[in-house]
Design an enzyme around this catalytic site. Structure first.
Site, mmCIF file in Angstrom:
data_model
loop_
_atom_site.group_PDB
_atom_site.id
_atom_site.type_symbol
_atom_site.label_atom_id
_atom_site.label_comp_id
_atom_site.label_asym_id
_atom_site.label_seq_id
_atom_site.Cartn_x
_atom_site.Cartn_y
_atom_site.Cartn_z
ATOM 1 N N ASP A 121 0.861 -1.174 0.000
ATOM 2 C CA ASP A 121 0.000 0.000 0.000
ATOM 3 C C ASP A 121 0.910 1.241 0.000
ATOM 4 O O ASP A 121 2.124 1.139 0.174
ATOM 5 C CB ASP A 121 -0.888 -0.038 1.245
ATOM 6 C CG ASP A 121 -1.858 1.128 1.309
ATOM 7 O OD1 ASP A 121 -2.389 1.522 0.256
ATOM 8 O OD2 ASP A 121 -2.060 1.667 2.417
ATOM 9 N N ASP A 123 -0.141 5.129 1.320
ATOM 10 C CA ASP A 123 -0.291 6.011 2.484
ATOM 11 C C ASP A 123 -0.246 5.212 3.775
ATOM 12 O O ASP A 123 -0.994 4.254 3.963
ATOM 13 C CB ASP A 123 -1.616 6.780 2.386
ATOM 14 C CG ASP A 123 -1.674 7.654 1.146
ATOM 15 O OD1 ASP A 123 -0.711 8.388 0.899
ATOM 16 O OD2 ASP A 123 -2.677 7.587 0.421
#
Length: 270
Positions: A121, A123
């Site tokens: 991922d 953020d």
């Protein structure tokens, strides 16, 4: 330990010949150089502390004279560095050190895996969350402490490293696709310059939770498998910081490693 720095005037530069420290300079503006990292390995048998007063400057009264005799070695360490000598950086350390610990814990788990493909991922894993907003420009993007060094190490460990990120700020009209792509272009450049890599970046800008490309739905995984036919879920691993990422990994049939960043801990407590 010697830390490479650019554009600094808060530290005195250190002269180094590739092995020995040969001199120290007073604080002054410097475009590029090495500074004293404040970490030492000392042979106590060679250092008689009874020769020094109760209070003294270790650098001025110990290191500088010994360097003059060729007795101080130096090693460049370009890892995470923070000087807590001013209140602003002391406060910053309270946030960054837990983040660094989270990154290092995640790296231990990632490197212990037998997977050959790492999905990540963005953020909260690569960069710091921006509470209440989306990272719309490069000025708002901040790498998590230690993540660039980890990406360099992971790049040597994994066959493929792939970014899968929900970015519905575009779908909501908070930012444009061009702005998102500009952030990723700069991010990838910084990662490459640090010795790391991403082999592909997949983003879903849709807002509907049931859209097949939006995590936790496995659409971005299937797209990666089409682009890289050697990817297999049993040889893959997902690194993320949310339940979306955990469920994405489960829906793709691969193990999951949680990145417990400081922001995530605060969100759980809230």
């Amino acid at each position: 330990a010697l830390k490479p720095m650019r554009d600094f005037d808060r530290y005195g530069a250190v002269d180094w010949n590739g092995d020995l420290v040969t001199g120290f300079h007073e604080k002054q503006p410097c475009a590029e150089g090495l500074v004293n990292g404040g970490v030492y390995a000392i042979d106590r048998s060679q250092l008689d502390m009874s020769l020094y007063p109760k209070r003294f400057s270790f650098e001025k009264e110990v290191l500088e004279p010994l360097a003059g005799y060729g007795l101080v070695a130096g090693r460049v360490q370009d890892g995470y560095f923070i000087d807590i000598g001013i209140p602003e950086d002391y406060a910053r350390a309270q946030r960054e050190l837990p983040e660094l610990q989270a990154v290092l814990r995640a790296s231990d788990a990632v490197l212990s895996s037998s997977a050959d493909t790492l999905f990540m991922d963005r953020d909260g894993v690569i960069n710091r969350w921006l509470p209440g907003d989306y990272v719309r420009t490069w000025n708002q993007f901040a790498f998590l402490p230690g993540i660039l060094e980890c990406l360099r190490i992971w790049s040597e460990h994994f066959r493929h490293i792939i970014l899968v990120s929900n970015q519905r700020g575009v779908g909501k009209g908070k930012m444009t696709r061009e702005e998102l792509d500009a952030v990723h272009t700069r991010m990838l450049t910084e990662i490459r310059q640090a010795g790391g890599r991403f082999d592909a970046v997949y983003t879903c800008t849709e807002t509907a939770e049931d859209h097949p490309m939006r995590k936790p739905n496995p659409g971005m995984f299937f797209e990666a498998c089409r682009d890289f036919p050697d990817i297999a879920p049993e040889r893959s691993l997902m690194l993320g910081d949310s339940d979306y990422d955990r469920d994405f990994a489960a829906n793709c049939g691969m193990p999951f490693v949680l990145m417990e960043t400081a922001e995530l801990t605060l969100r759980f407590r809230a």
